[in-house]
Design an enzyme around this catalytic site. Structure first.
Site, short mmCIF file in Angstrom:
data_model
loop_
_atom_site.label_atom_id
_atom_site.label_comp_id
_atom_site.label_asym_id
_atom_site.label_seq_id
_atom_site.Cartn_x
_atom_site.Cartn_y
_atom_site.Cartn_z
N ASN A 8 0.87 -1.18 0.00
CA ASN A 8 0.00 0.00 0.00
C ASN A 8 0.90 1.23 0.00
OD1 ASN A 8 -1.84 2.02 0.45
ND2 ASN A 8 -2.34 1.41 2.55
N TRP A 9 1.04 1.84 -1.18
CA TRP A 9 1.94 2.99 -1.30
C TRP A 9 1.35 4.27 -0.69
CZ3 TRP A 9 4.29 2.92 -6.96
CH2 TRP A 9 5.15 1.83 -7.08
N GLY A 143 1.71 2.65 10.66
CA GLY A 143 2.63 3.76 10.40
C GLY A 143 3.37 4.26 11.63
N GLY A 196 2.67 -1.02 4.36
CA GLY A 196 2.62 0.39 3.98
C GLY A 196 4.02 0.94 3.78
N GLY A 197 4.51 1.65 4.80
CA GLY A 197 5.80 2.34 4.72
C GLY A 197 6.93 1.53 4.12
P1 PGA Z 1 2.43 0.63 7.70
O1 PGA Z 1 1.01 0.78 6.97
O2 PGA Z 1 3.03 -0.65 7.18
O3 PGA Z 1 3.20 1.84 7.26
O4 PGA Z 1 2.17 0.58 9.14
C1 PGA Z 1 0.16 -0.32 6.81
C2 PGA Z 1 -1.12 0.16 6.19
O5 PGA Z 1 -1.49 1.31 6.45
O6 PGA Z 1 -1.78 -0.57 5.44
#
Ligand code: PGA
Length: 215
Positions: A8-9, A143, A196-197
Site C-alpha cells: 500500500n503505497w 505507520g 505500507g511504509g
Molecule cells: P504501515 O502501513 O506498514 O506503514 O504501518 C500499513 C497500512 O497502512 O496498510
C-alpha cells in the site's frame, strides 16, 4: 497456498518517474519468488504501471459522482484487488462501515477482490461475499513502528476466522518490516501481509517477501 503480499503505497511517490523506478525494482526483486505480490499505487499511476491493486474504489459503476473511480473502471483496466476501508480513509474521509460495505459488495459484483481493512471484528459485514480478503490492522500499529504482539495478533486472526470461515484469506498489516514479517506468518498464522511504509523501500519490501517465502 501462496502467500498474498500487498504493498500500500498510500499517497506516494510524487512523480511518475519515481513510481516507475519503485515498481520496477520491486517486480525485479520478486520475480523468482512464489508469492502473490500486489502493488497498490495511487490511481494516477495505475494504467502506466499495469499494477494489479488499487487503494480505494467507489460503490457505483458510473454516473454523476465527481472525482470517483468505479469498480467497473478498475476491473476493465485489468486490476484484481482493491483495498477498502483503510483506517486512514475512515479517519480522514469519514468513511463509515455502511459506505465501506457498499464498496465491498460493488467490488465483488465486478469480480474485483476487496481487501477489507479492519481493526475490530464488528467492522466485518454479516455476509462477507466469497472472494473478499480481510486485513487485520490494529490502529496503534499503522505507520507507527509499534508492533502488535504475536499472541494478540493470533487471537484476532482466529476470531476473524471464526467469523468469516476458513476460505477467506486473512492478512496482517501495521508496521510490518523484514524483522517482524516472519512472526506474523509463521508465528501467528496469517496468510499474507499488507505493507505500507516498508513497501516504499524496494530492498526492504523484497526482504520481507523473501523472509516469509523462503522458509
Ligand atoms: P504501515 O502501513 O506498514 O506503514 O504501518 C500499513 C497500512 O497502512 O496498510
Amino acid at each position: 497456498m501462496k502467500l498474498l503480499i500487498v504493498a500500500n503505497w498510500k499517497c506516494h511517490p510524487k512523480t511518475l518517474r519515481e513510481a516507475k523506478l519503485l515498481f520496477n525494482s520491486i517486480i525485479k526483486g520478486v520475480k523468482d519468488i512464489d508469492a502473490e505480490v500486489v502493488i497498490c499505487p495511487p490511481f494516477v499511476y495505475l494504467p502506466v504501471l499495469k499494477a494489479t491493486g488499487a487503494q480505494d474504489v467507489f460503490w457505483e459503476n458510473e454516473g454523476a459522482y465527481t472525482g470517483e473511480i468505479s469498480p467497473a473502471m478498475l476491473k476493465n483496466l485489468g486490476l484484481k484487488y482493491v483495498i477498502v476501508g483503510h483506517s486512514e480513509r475512515r479517519k480522514y474521509r469519514g468513511e463509515t462501515d455502511v459506505m465501506i460495505n457498499q464498496k465491498v459488495k460493488a467490488s465483488l459484483a465486478q469480480g474485483l477482490k476487496p481487501i477489507l481493512c479492519i481493526d475490530k471484528i464488528s467492522q466485518i459485514p454479516d455476509n462477507l461475499g466469497k472472494g473478499a480478503v480481510i486485513a487485520y490492522e490494529p490502529l496503534f500499529a499503522i505507520g507507527t513502528g509499534q508492533t502488535c504482539g504475536i499472541e494478540k495478533a493470533k487471537k484476532m486472526r482466529l476470531a476473524i476466522k471464526r467469523r468469516v470461515g476458513a476460505k477467506t484469506l486473512i492478512l496482517y498489516g501495521g508496521s510490518v518490516s523484514s524483522h517482524n514479517a516472519q512472526e506474523y506468518i509463521m508465528g501467528a498464522g496469517f496468510q499474507g501481509l499488507l505493507v505500507g511504509g516498508a513497501s516504499l523501500r524496494p530492498k526492504e519490501f523484497v526482504d520481507i517477501i523473501k523472509n516469509v517465502c523462503y522458509r
